[in-house]
Design a protein around this motif. Structure first.
Motif, mmCIF file in Angstrom:
data_model
loop_
_atom_site.group_PDB
_atom_site.id
_atom_site.type_symbol
_atom_site.label_atom_id
_atom_site.label_comp_id
_atom_site.label_asym_id
_atom_site.label_seq_id
_atom_site.Cartn_x
_atom_site.Cartn_y
_atom_site.Cartn_z
ATOM 1 N N ARG A 8 -2.780 -0.888 5.781
ATOM 2 C CA ARG A 8 -3.640 -0.202 4.798
ATOM 3 C C ARG A 8 -3.457 -0.793 3.395
ATOM 4 O O ARG A 8 -4.326 -0.642 2.545
ATOM 5 C CB ARG A 8 -3.246 1.282 4.703
ATOM 6 N N ASP A 45 -8.216 4.255 10.552
ATOM 7 C CA ASP A 45 -9.187 4.998 11.359
ATOM 8 C C ASP A 45 -9.564 6.257 10.588
ATOM 9 O O ASP A 45 -8.751 6.816 9.844
ATOM 10 C CB ASP A 45 -8.660 5.328 12.760
ATOM 11 N N SER A 68 -9.829 9.639 10.534
ATOM 12 C CA SER A 68 -9.435 10.872 11.225
ATOM 13 C C SER A 68 -9.539 12.074 10.291
ATOM 14 O O SER A 68 -9.738 13.197 10.742
ATOM 15 C CB SER A 68 -8.008 10.751 11.754
ATOM 16 N N ASP A 128 -5.046 5.126 16.273
ATOM 17 C CA ASP A 128 -4.121 4.580 15.270
ATOM 18 C C ASP A 128 -3.666 3.163 15.629
ATOM 19 O O ASP A 128 -3.389 2.350 14.746
ATOM 20 C CB ASP A 128 -2.910 5.506 15.100
ATOM 21 N N ASP A 179 -1.075 3.721 9.740
ATOM 22 C CA ASP A 179 -1.484 4.391 10.980
ATOM 23 C C ASP A 179 -0.395 4.282 12.044
ATOM 24 O O ASP A 179 -0.257 5.174 12.871
ATOM 25 C CB ASP A 179 -2.799 3.784 11.480
HETATM 26 MG MG MG Z 1 -4.787 6.969 11.434
#
Ligand code: MG
Ligand code: ADP
Length: 342
Positions: free
Chosen positions: A153, A221, A223, A79, A33
């Motif tokens: 991540r 997140d 998105s 982010d 992110d």
């Molecule tokens: Mg993101």
């Protein structure tokens, strides 16, 4: 080759694999992110940028300019939230068609200022130019995190529990409604869905609270839709995810709208995108603590939705069926939001 064959993520991989990273302090470059740069003092610098394009990301004749301003900053702040970081400052670059009134821009910047003030982030610069047709907004946010606490991540572990911070699908349902020219009654009845689309908030406090929990192993997140974004965690951590449909939180108004308009609500919930809730993974022994921390930080509906295992892809289990998704959700240049099943 057509761009649609490559897709958004294919294009990113194709263009960026040619580039060399020259500095040892770049903990994370492309792929998370935020980019994560070690400051050598126990903290990392976080950098993220997102573009919002008229007719692609927003409809200028529908979203009030204050809310467009607020949303432009919040999607970037989101982010920073996904790394468990704290935002510090931002840059805004904007390409403006000649016919936009100054009043519109004043209202747009008022919205940005409101969002910036409430998170204590300073505007440090940007760029301003004309545009032949569409309004384009690019924001870059700088943030910081403790180097030991920043959540990537790629660091989820086999057996970890998957959790989300709040209801999913409302933004996509709101967008659907806006595009279907709602009646005044519908506009009122489904105001929460439209608000979810127009005015998402970055879950900064929740991201920061979760980063303090030792068992929280990865975060993103939402998105581009749950399947797509959880898919990034799975792919980058070399694991597979199984989620149970009945555990995924959603706004009941969404079900109501889907029945009225004859739409599969799961398309919105699983692949809709733009909810800007957080999705994270946590070791089983800390799962309860993570939910509690998320709740105390103001997350609207912290919920356990599934589990990580060895393998690849995302499996969604419903009461009556199991569907496996190799990937899905919003992907620029490819079919929008169509859930593809194997
Ligand atoms: Mg993101
Ligand atoms: P997010 O949805 O969190 O903003 P994206 O899915 O847009 O993240 O991007 C994934 C990763 O690819 C990020 O690390 C982002 O910085 C990087 N990225 C996206 N577009 C480009 C590009 N044109 N050149 C280099 N990196 C890119």
């Amino acid at each position: 080759m057509k761009l649609s064959e490559l897709g958004e993520f294919g294009l990113i991989a194709r263009t960026t694999r040619q580039f060399t990273r020259f500095h040892a302090n770049e903990i994370q470059g492309i792929g998370d992110d935020c980019a994560v740069i070690d400051q050598g003092n126990g903290t990392v610098l976080l950098v993220t940028t997102d573009i919002l394009m008229d007719r692609i990301h927003f409809l200028r004749d529908k979203i009030p300019p204050e809310l467009l301003g607020r949303k432009s900053l919040n999607v970037n702040l989101s982010d920073i939230a996904a790394m468990g970081g704290k935002p510090l400052s931002f840059f805004i670059s904007i390409a403006i068609p000649e016919n936009i009134p100054v009043d519109y821009l004043d209202r747009f910047f008022n919205g940005i200022r409101e969002a910036a003030d409430s998170e204590h982030v300073s505007l440090l610069g940007g760029d301003t130019t004309g545009s032949k047709q569409d309004l384009a907004i690019n924001i870059l946010v700088l943030g910081e995190a403790d180097s030991q606490k920043c959540v990537l991540r790629s660091t989820a572990r086999n057996g970890d529990i998957i959790q989300v911070s709040g209801p999913l699908g409302a933004s996509a349902a709101g967008l659907h409604l806006l595009l279907s020219e709602p009646s005044e009654t519908e506009w009122k009845d489904y105001a929460e869905l439209i608000e979810a689309h127009f005015d998402p908030r970055a879950r900064l406090a929740t991201g920061q609270a979760l980063a303090q929990i030792p068992g929280v192993s990865a975060m993103i997140d939402i998105s581009d839709g749950l399947i797509q974004d959880l898919g990034h965690i799975c792919e980058q951590s070399s694991l597979s995810g199984t989620i149970r449909m009945e555990h995924i939180p959603f706004n009941p108004l969404l079900m109501d709208l889907s029945r009225k308009h004859g739409i599969d609500p799961w398309k919105w919930i699983l692949a809709g995108g733009e909810d800007y809730e957080l999705c994270w993974t946590v070791s089983p022994e800390y799962a309860h603590k993570a939910l509690q921390a998320a709740r105390e930080s103001g997350a609207p509906a912290p919920t356990t939705i599934g589990k990580l295992e060895s393998g690849t892809g995302i499996t969604v289990i419903a009461a009556d069926q199991t569907r496996t998704f190799p990937n899905g959700g919003w992907n620029h240049f490819q079919t929008n939001g169509e859930i593809r099943t194997t």
